[in-house]
Design an enzyme around this catalytic site. Structure first.
Site, short mmCIF file in Angstrom:
data_model
loop_
_atom_site.label_atom_id
_atom_site.label_comp_id
_atom_site.label_asym_id
_atom_site.label_seq_id
_atom_site.Cartn_x
_atom_site.Cartn_y
_atom_site.Cartn_z
CG ASP A 121 1.80 -6.07 0.43
OD1 ASP A 121 1.02 -5.72 1.79
OD2 ASP A 121 0.84 -6.35 -0.07
CG HIS A 125 -1.33 -8.06 -5.35
ND1 HIS A 125 -2.00 -6.80 -5.09
CD2 HIS A 125 -1.86 -8.87 -5.14
CE1 HIS A 125 -2.39 -7.17 -4.23
NE2 HIS A 125 -1.68 -8.65 -3.59
CD GLU A 146 2.20 -9.24 2.52
OE1 GLU A 146 0.62 -8.96 2.95
OE2 GLU A 146 2.32 -8.96 1.39
CD GLU A 155 -0.30 -10.93 0.27
OE1 GLU A 155 -0.87 -11.34 1.70
OE2 GLU A 155 -0.28 -10.45 -0.17
CG ASP A 215 -2.44 -6.95 4.14
OD1 ASP A 215 -1.16 -6.44 3.87
OD2 ASP A 215 -2.79 -8.10 2.97
CG HIS A 266 1.88 -9.81 -4.35
ND1 HIS A 266 2.11 -8.18 -4.02
CD2 HIS A 266 1.46 -9.95 -2.77
CE1 HIS A 266 1.83 -7.82 -2.84
NE2 HIS A 266 1.43 -8.98 -2.46
CO CO Z 1 0.73 -8.53 -0.18
#
Ligand code: CO
Length: 297
Positions: A96, A164, A282, A189, A85, A156
């Site tokens: 992200d 976040h 994600e 995600e 990640d 998020h």
């Molecule tokens: Co994330």
């Protein structure tokens, strides 16, 4: 959202995509997780972008927030299911994205479950799509593969220098009528589990984040607080990043004081039960000019 903001989001996504493709090639059985993390982070640095958070390399029952410690000797094992990640920012605008590597190729269904859930979610998302409906789609897909979505992990919102932000994008069906809005960025995600689909906090914490500026006596703590604000811009950082500069003992002491005083907060490792496997996929999206753009694809 201004055009310039949008362009920074796109730039961050492009850099992340390149770094991610390279990470896929680099990750090999027998490799130290620490070497993988440092090599990914170096690429982000070399691309003149910022790290939105330390590279997360969570294996097997660990779902999130594992980043190697300073002297981490952990190797990639033959049977590992490794979630990679990565977070990149350009001027604070974040990309992200994550993917899962199944080294033994014995768990391809588990990996496919989150990839498909992400695909299905992305193809249904429009401006105005209800947040709760996205969770419903993710849950439906993962369940159809015979696995459980992790109910207490979610996607998020993303905002400038906030990795976040609200709203949470659930991985299960929820009664949330808030919608995907023009001018906003989101990370979608899904997580799939062979277990009960709930994570708990481990005792170990490697990732921290600035919370509140506090007057401090300890010089190292003061320096780290300043770094958390100015260098990391309030974004999450790794203990190992600090140990390079302050050494192990001084970092530990300073972090303890910062936590105790509420200057920083910790993001403990999040794990499923022992012997359970977790996969993750994600992407980051932005709603701009009445269209959904996937920045990390
Ligand atoms: Co994330």
């Amino acid at each position: 959202m201004e055009k310039e903001e949008f362009e920074n989001y796109i730039k961050a996504g492009k850099i992340l995509k390149t770094v991610q493709d390279n990470a896929r090639k680099k990750a090999k059985i027998g490799m130290k997780l620490l070497d993988l993390a440092e090599s990914i982070e170096k690429e982000i640095f070399d691309a003149k972008a910022g790290m939105a958070f330390p590279v997360n390399l969570s294996a097997n029952n660990l779902a999130a927030h594992y980043t190697p410690s300073f002297n981490d000797e952990t190797l990639i094992e033959e049977k590992d299911i490794l979630k990679i990640d990565i977070g990149v920012h350009v001027e604070g605008f974040i990309a992200d994205a994550s993917f899962t590597v199944d080294f033994s190729e014995e768990n391809s269904k588990l990996v496919e479950a989150t990839e498909q859930a992400l695909e299905n979610a992305l193809s249904m998302i429009k401006i105005g799509t209800q947040i709760g409906k996205i969770g419903e789609e993710i849950e439906k897909t993962i369940t159809s593969f015979g696995f459980k979505p992790i109910e207490n992990l979610s996607g998020h919102g993303l905002m400038k220098f906030i990795a976040h932000a609200s709203p949470s994008i659930p991985n299960i069906s929820k009664n949330d009528s808030r919608t995907i809005e023009e001018g906003k960025a989101y990370a979608i995600e899904p997580f799939a589990s062979t277990g009960k689909g709930r994570v708990k906090e481990a005792t170990k914490t490697e990732i921290f984040e600035f919370a509140k500026q506090i007057p401090l006596r300890n010089l190292d703590a003061r320096k780290i607080q300043a770094k958390a604000i100015e260098e990391f811009n309030g974004l999450p950082f790794a203990e190992r990043w600090l140990m390079k500069e302050f050494g192990e003992t001084k970092t530990k002491i300073a972090l303890r004081e910062l936590l105790l005083k509420g200057s920083i907060s910790g993001h403990p490792i999040l794990k499923e039960d022992k012997d359970i496997l977790v996969s993750q996929a994600e992407h980051t999206i932005i709603a701009f000019n009445e269209e959904i753009h996937i920045t990390t694809k």
